[in-house]
Design a protein around this motif. Structure first.
Motif, mmCIF file in Angstrom:
data_model
loop_
_atom_site.group_PDB
_atom_site.id
_atom_site.type_symbol
_atom_site.label_atom_id
_atom_site.label_comp_id
_atom_site.label_asym_id
_atom_site.label_seq_id
_atom_site.Cartn_x
_atom_site.Cartn_y
_atom_site.Cartn_z
ATOM 1 N N ALA A 63 0.782 -1.152 -0.043
ATOM 2 C CA ALA A 63 -0.081 0.004 0.029
ATOM 3 C C ALA A 63 0.879 1.132 -0.017
ATOM 4 C CB ALA A 63 -0.630 0.038 1.162
ATOM 5 N N LEU A 64 0.487 2.168 -0.795
ATOM 6 C CA LEU A 64 1.176 3.261 -0.886
ATOM 7 C C LEU A 64 0.410 4.380 -0.065
ATOM 8 C CD1 LEU A 64 2.975 4.724 -3.995
ATOM 9 C CD2 LEU A 64 1.488 6.497 -2.623
ATOM 10 N N ASP A 65 1.197 5.051 0.867
ATOM 11 C CA ASP A 65 0.333 6.021 1.796
ATOM 12 C C ASP A 65 0.705 7.350 1.511
ATOM 13 O OD1 ASP A 65 -0.981 3.773 3.314
ATOM 14 O OD2 ASP A 65 0.923 3.763 4.493
ATOM 15 N N LEU A 66 1.804 7.728 1.049
ATOM 16 C CA LEU A 66 2.145 9.165 1.098
ATOM 17 C C LEU A 66 3.236 9.409 0.030
ATOM 18 C CD1 LEU A 66 1.770 12.320 2.122
ATOM 19 C CD2 LEU A 66 3.281 11.714 3.973
ATOM 20 N N MET A 67 3.199 10.471 -0.661
ATOM 21 C CA MET A 67 4.489 10.973 -1.435
ATOM 22 C C MET A 67 4.648 12.441 -1.430
ATOM 23 S SD MET A 67 5.677 10.146 -5.283
ATOM 24 C CE MET A 67 7.350 10.645 -5.784
ATOM 25 N N THR A 68 6.067 12.956 -1.249
ATOM 26 C CA THR A 68 6.335 14.227 -0.946
ATOM 27 C C THR A 68 7.551 14.171 -2.279
ATOM 28 O OG1 THR A 68 7.845 13.867 0.750
ATOM 29 C CG2 THR A 68 5.457 14.638 1.236
ATOM 30 N N VAL A 69 7.758 15.393 -2.800
ATOM 31 C CA VAL A 69 8.698 15.674 -3.574
ATOM 32 C C VAL A 69 9.381 17.020 -3.039
ATOM 33 C CG1 VAL A 69 9.687 16.274 -6.050
ATOM 34 C CG2 VAL A 69 7.847 14.603 -5.709
ATOM 35 N N ALA A 70 10.666 17.289 -2.902
ATOM 36 C CA ALA A 70 11.393 18.484 -2.597
ATOM 37 C C ALA A 70 12.584 18.702 -3.366
ATOM 38 C CB ALA A 70 11.678 18.253 -1.013
ATOM 39 N N PRO A 71 12.824 20.064 -3.485
ATOM 40 C CA PRO A 71 11.904 21.118 -3.101
ATOM 41 C C PRO A 71 10.913 21.194 -3.981
ATOM 42 C CG PRO A 71 13.983 21.758 -4.459
ATOM 43 C CD PRO A 71 14.250 20.242 -4.338
ATOM 44 N N SER A 72 9.944 22.144 -3.795
ATOM 45 C CA SER A 72 8.773 22.439 -4.656
ATOM 46 C C SER A 72 9.088 23.162 -5.912
ATOM 47 C CB SER A 72 7.749 22.921 -3.954
ATOM 48 O OG SER A 72 7.946 24.105 -3.377
ATOM 49 N N THR A 73 10.291 23.988 -5.888
ATOM 50 C CA THR A 73 10.594 24.824 -6.921
ATOM 51 C C THR A 73 12.122 24.495 -6.926
ATOM 52 O OG1 THR A 73 8.840 26.488 -6.610
ATOM 53 C CG2 THR A 73 10.777 27.226 -7.783
ATOM 54 N N MET A 74 12.604 24.273 -8.127
ATOM 55 C CA MET A 74 14.083 24.296 -8.192
ATOM 56 C C MET A 74 14.572 24.721 -9.737
ATOM 57 S SD MET A 74 14.252 20.204 -9.215
ATOM 58 C CE MET A 74 15.976 20.416 -9.566
ATOM 59 N N SER A 75 15.902 24.767 -9.813
ATOM 60 C CA SER A 75 16.334 25.368 -11.033
ATOM 61 C C SER A 75 17.379 24.061 -11.780
ATOM 62 C CB SER A 75 17.503 26.489 -10.645
ATOM 63 O OG SER A 75 18.234 26.799 -11.866
ATOM 64 N N THR A 76 17.169 24.265 -12.901
ATOM 65 C CA THR A 76 17.682 23.184 -13.866
ATOM 66 C C THR A 76 19.348 23.439 -14.133
ATOM 67 O OG1 THR A 76 17.442 24.625 -16.017
ATOM 68 C CG2 THR A 76 15.859 22.965 -15.377
ATOM 69 N N GLY A 77 20.010 24.352 -13.237
ATOM 70 C CA GLY A 77 21.368 24.328 -13.044
ATOM 71 C C GLY A 77 21.893 23.274 -12.894
ATOM 72 N N ALA A 78 23.361 23.074 -13.060
ATOM 73 C CA ALA A 78 24.265 22.073 -12.971
ATOM 74 C C ALA A 78 24.142 21.734 -11.346
ATOM 75 C CB ALA A 78 25.687 22.432 -13.200
ATOM 76 N N GLY A 79 23.808 20.188 -11.328
ATOM 77 C CA GLY A 79 23.634 19.417 -9.936
ATOM 78 C C GLY A 79 22.507 19.782 -9.339
ATOM 79 N N ALA A 80 21.379 20.239 -9.916
ATOM 80 C CA ALA A 80 20.166 20.503 -9.484
ATOM 81 C C ALA A 80 19.599 19.008 -8.899
ATOM 82 C CB ALA A 80 19.227 21.061 -10.268
ATOM 83 N N THR A 81 19.354 18.895 -7.828
ATOM 84 C CA THR A 81 18.737 17.586 -7.107
ATOM 85 C C THR A 81 17.138 17.828 -6.561
ATOM 86 O OG1 THR A 81 20.840 17.114 -6.624
ATOM 87 C CG2 THR A 81 19.193 15.842 -5.543
ATOM 88 N N LEU A 82 16.596 16.642 -6.988
ATOM 89 C CA LEU A 82 15.008 16.437 -6.577
ATOM 90 C C LEU A 82 14.887 15.239 -5.640
ATOM 91 C CD1 LEU A 82 12.272 18.083 -7.284
ATOM 92 C CD2 LEU A 82 12.123 16.361 -8.934
ATOM 93 N N THR A 83 14.557 15.418 -4.688
ATOM 94 C CA THR A 83 14.431 14.344 -3.789
ATOM 95 C C THR A 83 12.968 13.871 -3.443
ATOM 96 O OG1 THR A 83 16.211 15.280 -2.096
ATOM 97 C CG2 THR A 83 14.749 13.666 -1.310
ATOM 98 N N ALA A 84 12.811 12.428 -3.792
ATOM 99 C CA ALA A 84 11.498 12.078 -3.749
ATOM 100 C C ALA A 84 11.258 11.008 -2.608
ATOM 101 C CB ALA A 84 11.070 11.127 -5.149
ATOM 102 N N SER A 85 10.300 11.279 -1.394
ATOM 103 C CA SER A 85 10.094 10.384 -0.465
ATOM 104 C C SER A 85 8.740 9.804 -0.670
ATOM 105 C CB SER A 85 10.169 11.291 0.792
ATOM 106 O OG SER A 85 11.515 11.707 0.997
ATOM 107 N N VAL A 86 8.713 8.258 -0.465
ATOM 108 C CA VAL A 86 7.411 7.686 -0.533
ATOM 109 C C VAL A 86 7.532 6.610 0.480
ATOM 110 C CG1 VAL A 86 6.275 5.946 -1.952
ATOM 111 C CG2 VAL A 86 8.024 7.485 -3.198
ATOM 112 N N THR A 87 6.126 6.839 1.334
ATOM 113 C CA THR A 87 5.865 5.916 2.382
ATOM 114 C C THR A 87 5.100 4.951 1.994
ATOM 115 O OG1 THR A 87 5.736 8.116 3.888
ATOM 116 C CG2 THR A 87 4.645 5.988 4.642
#
Length: 351
Positions: A233-257
């Motif tokens: 069962a999938l309970d929750l999902m968040t993505v951070a940051p909510s706003t980001m730049s496409t510049g070099a090294g931009a990282t998107l963190t996805a958390s799934v419960t």
């Protein structure tokens, strides 16, 4: 009899025949469509149904239940909600005292609004009927034309592990038992957070519980009982940051419960984010960030290279959970299933 009288009599007969033919033709044309492209047999009515909640009201699913004498099992419809408005057709057998119950659910299966009305349904055009949901939220205009059929749904009972799927098959027949070619079948679930059904009758278990899947066509209804056993069962999902730049090294963190009642538990989770255009971006979490394989938070990072995606809003494309080791399996949560579980996450990408 004089020639003049004979001529007048012939004219009267011709006029009567012409009027009768015109009436029959008009009735035939009025009953050629059930609103879904299928010619409706006599005995039911197609009722356009509309409810406006407003774009800011957190309604996820509208469940319409129709009951009355001779309606067994109850007719159940799920109407899609777009921009705060639910529109669709429900087909109801002609008769007196047809009770229409409307229930608006949020993503946690809580009924936010509810209301009902009892009407008499006749062949041909029915008067518009309005009734309130909850504290006067919305009105429901209803109009109708004629149609009917018989439908069977197999299997009538089944068990599916949360995260897995079972396919139901519906057959629509006329009063003589002949299959009606091209009959459109509408499937609905009474508990969207526990199990979701696709337009093709594929039922995906989302969380443990007893669910009723209804199939309706041309005013006829059939139901199947699906027991969803504990599983993925999938309970929750968040993505951070909510706003980001496409510049070099931009990282998107996805958390799934996630949680899984299987002996081996979850092994890994793959998260895919879909931009407005361009290729999806994904990452794989191979172990829980916190918690255990049976119930934990899986976290992974998506590193975006400059120009890798078009700027704009990225949404959750899919979440795939892998469980019980090499001999286990996987569950793919599509956007439809994610929405049914109330899982939404977005990120805005800027230059």
């Amino acid at each position: 009899m004089s020639i003049l009288r004979s001529t007048r009599l012939v004219r009267r007969v011709r006029s009567a025949v012409a009027a009768a033919l015109t009436t029959v033709l008009a009735l035939s044309l009025a009953c050629t469509s059930a609103g879904d492209g299928t010619a409706p047999p006599s005995g039911s009515a197609v009722l356009p149904f509309s409810v406006t909640f407003g774009a800011n009201v957190p309604v996820a699913t509208l469940v319409i239940t129709v009951t009355g004498a001779g309606i067994s099992p109850a007719l159940v419809y799920n109407l899609p909600i777009v921009s705060g408005t639910a529109n669709g057709n429900i087909t109801v057998p002609v008769g007196t005292a047809r009770t229409i119950l409307a229930q608006a659910f949020d993503t946690s299966a809580v009924v936010l609004y509810s209301g009902s009305t009892t009407i008499n349904v006749v062949g041909g055009t029915n008067p518009t009927v309005s009734f309130s949901l909850g504290a006067g939220v919305g009105t429901v205009p209803i109009t109708a034309v004629v149609g009917s059929a018989n439908i069977t749904l197999t299997p009538t009972t089944s068990t599916v592990r949360a995260g897995n799927a079972v396919t139901l098959a519906a057959t629509v027949r006329d009063a003589q038992g002949n299959v009606i070619p091209g009959a459109v079948v509408n499937y609905a679930t009474n508990l969207p957070p526990n199990a979701w059904v696709s337009p093709a009758g594929v039922v995906t278990g989302l969380d443990a519980g007893a669910v009723t899947i209804s199939a309706t066509s041309l005013g006829a209804a059939a139901s199947a009982a699906v027991t969803v056993s504990a599983g993925t069962a999938l309970d929750l999902m968040t993505v951070a940051p909510s706003t980001m730049s496409t510049g070099a090294g931009a990282t998107l963190t996805a958390s799934v419960t996630m949680r899984d009642a299987g002996v081996g538990g979850l092994d890994s989770v793959r998260v895919s984010l879909a931009p407005a255009s361009g290729a999806p971006q994904s990452c794989m979490a191979t172990a829980p960030f916190t918690g255990t394989r049976a119930s934990g938070v899986f976290r992974c990072n998506i590193v975006l290279a400059p120009g890798a995606i078009v700027t704009g809003t990225m949404t959750v494309g899919s979440v795939q959970a892998f469980w019980n080791g090499p001999s286990g399996g996987s569950t793919l949560f599509t956007p439809t299933l994610l929405n049914a579980r109330g899982v939404t996450a977005t990120v805005t990408v800027t230059p």
